[in-house]
Scaffold this active site. Structure first.
Site, PDB file in Angstrom:
ATOM      1  N   CYS A 133      -4.833 -37.142  22.058  1.00  0.00           N
ATOM      2  CA  CYS A 133      -3.667 -37.467  22.892  1.00  0.00           C
ATOM      3  C   CYS A 133      -4.089 -37.785  24.329  1.00  0.00           C
ATOM      4  CB  CYS A 133      -2.625 -36.358  22.821  1.00  0.00           C
ATOM      5  SG  CYS A 133      -1.001 -36.873  23.470  1.00  0.00           S
ATOM      6  N   HIS A 233      -1.713 -35.894  17.282  1.00  0.00           N
ATOM      7  CA  HIS A 233      -2.126 -34.486  17.303  1.00  0.00           C
ATOM      8  C   HIS A 233      -2.507 -34.019  15.897  1.00  0.00           C
ATOM      9  CE1 HIS A 233      -1.222 -33.288  21.450  1.00  0.00           C
ATOM     10  NE2 HIS A 233      -0.229 -34.171  21.384  1.00  0.00           N
ATOM     11  N   GLU A 235      -4.008 -31.451  15.253  1.00  0.00           N
ATOM     12  CA  GLU A 235      -3.937 -29.991  15.285  1.00  0.00           C
ATOM     13  C   GLU A 235      -2.505 -29.471  15.203  1.00  0.00           C
ATOM     14  OE1 GLU A 235      -3.536 -30.935  19.742  1.00  0.00           O
ATOM     15  OE2 GLU A 235      -3.874 -31.927  17.807  1.00  0.00           O
TER      16      GLU A 235
END
Length: 264
Positions: A133, A233, A235
């Protein structure tokens, strides 16, 4: 090493000689004025740390805004690979633009400077580096590119919702010949994103390797250095479970290739 340096450094777990070192570099470990946002960012960053540890790395977690840029470079000097994670907008002075744009966030100038220096050193040394990001945007700015300061509301984030619901799910198409497609094992993937800026002019040596349905660049790779940036993202809690481990594994593959090349 200063007391401030020690206070902003976390190493997980106890280092082992057979484990490469991964530096996970975030913006800051303190946002007392924005507790909900900070909690969300900390959860995402902790997921990267945990995935790195589970993936066979010795992980060092550092907060760039809480260190002088020189200290950040010093602490990451021996890192085998680097991940620059998400956070606030980059100060527009670093890419020749001005403040006052729509959706502008707080800026952490020391974090910007330190992370930009990290990318530039990684490009010079051939250190494997992943930007997530904001991390992708740092890569682009560090190599001379710029940013679109605000994109129209659409598929890239949910607006008018609590912070825990801001991540939007959308499709991304990867270039079939890219290292990223090889790492993820597909050219069409689903991602989670939450950004209001995007890559503008590409930095030196970078090539776009993924796009969203609206045409925005969603990932870049360096043509000669093992540097990759993704605008999404991996994650995030609702991201495909294998996405982040595969991206971290690709750093290990790049590290192995780099070590083999040096030994040849």
């Amino acid at each position: 090493m200063t007391t401030q340096t020690l206070a902003t450094m976390t190493a997980l777990p106890t280092a082992r000689e057979d484990r490469p070192t991964l530096a996970v570099v975030e913006v800051t470990r303190s946002r007392p004025d924005r507790p909900e946002y900070h909690a969300k960012v900390q959860t995402l960053n902790a997921t990267v740390v945990d995935a790195g540890t589970d993936g066979g790395w010795t992980v060092v977690r550092l907060a760039a805004a809480d260190l002088d840029p020189a200290d950040l470079l010093d602490l990451t000097d021996s890192a085998d690979a680097v991940v620059i994670v998400g956070g606030e907008d980059i100060d527009p002075r670093f890419y020749g633009a001005h403040s006052g744009y729509e959706g502008e966030t707080v800026h952490f100038t020391d974090a910007d400077a330190g992370q930009i220096a990290l990318v530039q050193r990684a490009a010079e040394r051939g250190t494997p580096l992943l930007g997530i990001c904001r991390g992708l945007q740092i890569i682009n700015v560090a190599l001379g590119g710029d940013l679109v300061q605000h994109i129209d509301d659409g598929i890239h984030r949910n607006v008018g919702v609590p912070i825990d619901e801001i991540l939007s799910t959308h499709a991304v198409v990867l270039r079939s010949t890219s290292t990223l497609a090889a790492a993820l094992g597909d050219t069409r993937i689903s991602v989670q994103s939450a950004h209001h800026q995007s890559v503008g002019r590409l930095g030196a040596g970078l090539t776009p390797v993924a796009t969203a349905p609206d045409g925005l660049v969603e990932a870049v790779e360096h043509r000669t250095a093992p540097i990759t940036g993704v605008q999404w993202h991996p994650e995030a809690p609702d991201a495909p479970a294998a996405q982040l481990p595969l991206l971290l594994a690709s750093l290990q593959i790049a590290l192995t290739r780099s070590e083999a090349a040096r030994a040849a």
